[in-house]
Design an enzyme around this catalytic site. Structure first.
Site, mmCIF file in Angstrom:
data_model
loop_
_atom_site.group_PDB
_atom_site.id
_atom_site.type_symbol
_atom_site.label_atom_id
_atom_site.label_comp_id
_atom_site.label_asym_id
_atom_site.label_seq_id
_atom_site.Cartn_x
_atom_site.Cartn_y
_atom_site.Cartn_z
ATOM 1 C CE LYS A 42 -45.092 17.211 -19.006
ATOM 2 N NZ LYS A 42 -43.669 16.912 -18.662
ATOM 3 N N GLY A 43 -48.649 23.206 -18.666
ATOM 4 C CA GLY A 43 -48.590 24.513 -18.009
ATOM 5 C C GLY A 43 -49.872 24.973 -17.342
ATOM 6 C CD GLU A 98 -52.044 27.048 -23.487
ATOM 7 O OE1 GLU A 98 -51.568 26.816 -22.357
ATOM 8 O OE2 GLU A 98 -51.363 26.908 -24.516
ATOM 9 C CG ASP A 99 -49.342 27.905 -19.832
ATOM 10 O OD1 ASP A 99 -49.754 28.107 -20.996
ATOM 11 O OD2 ASP A 99 -48.251 27.335 -19.609
ATOM 12 C CG ASP A 102 -44.923 34.058 -26.066
ATOM 13 O OD1 ASP A 102 -44.840 35.282 -26.164
ATOM 14 O OD2 ASP A 102 -43.926 33.304 -26.117
ATOM 15 C CE LYS A 131 -44.375 35.947 -22.139
ATOM 16 N NZ LYS A 131 -43.180 35.188 -22.560
ATOM 17 C CG PHE A 152 -39.173 32.702 -19.645
ATOM 18 C CD1 PHE A 152 -39.680 32.024 -20.739
ATOM 19 C CD2 PHE A 152 -38.835 31.982 -18.501
ATOM 20 C CE1 PHE A 152 -39.860 30.652 -20.712
ATOM 21 C CE2 PHE A 152 -39.006 30.594 -18.467
ATOM 22 C CZ PHE A 152 -39.514 29.946 -19.580
ATOM 23 C CB VAL A 153 -43.784 34.573 -16.179
ATOM 24 C CG1 VAL A 153 -43.709 36.077 -16.268
ATOM 25 C CG2 VAL A 153 -44.757 34.024 -17.203
ATOM 26 C CG ASP A 159 -41.615 24.376 -18.001
ATOM 27 O OD1 ASP A 159 -42.363 25.038 -18.743
ATOM 28 O OD2 ASP A 159 -40.671 23.681 -18.436
ATOM 29 N NE ARG A 165 -44.249 21.552 -15.910
ATOM 30 C CZ ARG A 165 -44.374 22.105 -17.119
ATOM 31 N NH1 ARG A 165 -45.162 23.132 -17.295
ATOM 32 N NH2 ARG A 165 -43.709 21.615 -18.141
HETATM 33 P P1 5GP Z 1 -47.466 30.472 -27.945
HETATM 34 O O1 5GP Z 1 -47.833 29.343 -28.832
HETATM 35 O O2 5GP Z 1 -48.600 31.429 -27.666
HETATM 36 O O3 5GP Z 1 -46.233 31.199 -28.427
HETATM 37 O O4 5GP Z 1 -46.958 29.873 -26.582
HETATM 38 C C1 5GP Z 1 -47.756 29.201 -25.709
HETATM 39 C C2 5GP Z 1 -46.934 28.289 -24.829
HETATM 40 O O5 5GP Z 1 -45.562 28.696 -24.700
HETATM 41 C C3 5GP Z 1 -47.496 28.327 -23.426
HETATM 42 O O6 5GP Z 1 -48.512 27.391 -23.279
HETATM 43 C C4 5GP Z 1 -46.277 28.042 -22.578
HETATM 44 O O7 5GP Z 1 -46.121 26.656 -22.442
HETATM 45 C C5 5GP Z 1 -45.101 28.581 -23.363
HETATM 46 N N1 5GP Z 1 -44.705 29.924 -22.881
HETATM 47 C C6 5GP Z 1 -44.904 31.111 -23.504
HETATM 48 N N2 5GP Z 1 -44.419 32.132 -22.765
HETATM 49 C C7 5GP Z 1 -43.908 31.564 -21.636
HETATM 50 C C8 5GP Z 1 -43.289 32.109 -20.459
HETATM 51 O O8 5GP Z 1 -43.094 33.322 -20.258
HETATM 52 N N3 5GP Z 1 -42.900 31.199 -19.522
HETATM 53 C C9 5GP Z 1 -43.088 29.863 -19.659
HETATM 54 N N4 5GP Z 1 -42.664 29.081 -18.670
HETATM 55 N N5 5GP Z 1 -43.662 29.322 -20.758
HETATM 56 C C10 5GP Z 1 -44.080 30.171 -21.726
#
Ligand code: 5GP
Length: 174
Positions: A42-43, A98-99, A102, A131, A152-153, A159, A165
């Site tokens: 949803k992000g 993507e949002d 990470d 990140k 964490f944002v 969210d 959101r």
């Molecule tokens: P990854 O698979 O790269 O570790 O994480 C991607 C997903 O983790 C993002 O699409 C998001 O939904 C969530 N996520 C990662 N970091 C953050 C953050 O700082 N804040 C929020 N709200 N979601 C995050």
């Protein structure tokens, strides 16, 4: 976490200005060719809808839903495909939106999924936030809006336990 305790990391103006710059780059790259924009729910919903408004090629939007975060601030470390039904993308220019990247596990999952299932013309990965410091995979987005530290944002699609959101800015709690 309460909205009034948040520090602003990127204001609405900063976000919109950067999104327009990203769209300008994409308009040059695609040069009028059709694009299938895939919004990762949803992000990425706010980012994707604002971004595509500035894209000037023939464009279709698709939506897929993944989840990786468990509860609150903690990543579960694995990606769950909640709904990933897509049309035939063979021969298409695919732009994944993507949002935030990470650990990079979600991005890697999606790029692997595309390569396994389709022979696209191009597959580009675009994330509003990057990140880089938390990366656990080799993956790098082709386009990103802002690099951020390991915090964490929330807001603008991102969210905290389903909330926040709807904020127009991206913030964090110190
Ligand atoms: P990854 O698979 O790269 O570790 O994480 C991607 C997903 O983790 C993002 O699409 C998001 O939904 C969530 N996520 C990662 N970091 C953050 C953050 O700082 N804040 C929020 N709200 N979601 C995050």
């Amino acid at each position: 976490m309460k909205t009034e305790d948040l520090k602003v990391l990127f204001s609405e103006d900063q976000l919109q200005k950067r999104i327009k710059e990203l769209a300008d780059e994409m308009n040059s790259f695609y040069n009028g060719e059709e694009v299938i924009a895939i919004c990762v729910l949803k992000g990425a919903v706010m980012f994707a809808t604002d971004l595509v408004k500035h894209l000037n090629m023939p464009l279709k939007m698709e939506f897929i839903r993944l989840s990786s975060y468990g509860t609150g601030f903690n990543t579960s470390g694995k990606v769950n495909a909640v709904d990933i039904s897509l049309p035939d993308l063979n021969g298409k220019n695919v732009l994944i939106i993507e949002d935030i990247v990470d650990t990079g596990l979600t991005a890697k999952f999606l790029m692997d999924f595309m390569h396994t299932n389709f022979h696209t013309k191009t597959t580009k990965f675009c994330s509003l936030l990057d990140k880089k410091i938390s990366r656990r995979t080799e993956i790098e987005p082709d386009y990103f809006g802002f690099e951020i530290d390991d915090k964490f944002v929330v807001g603008y699609g991102l969210d905290y336990e389903g909330y926040m959101r709807n904020l127009r800015f991206i913030g964090y709690k110190e």
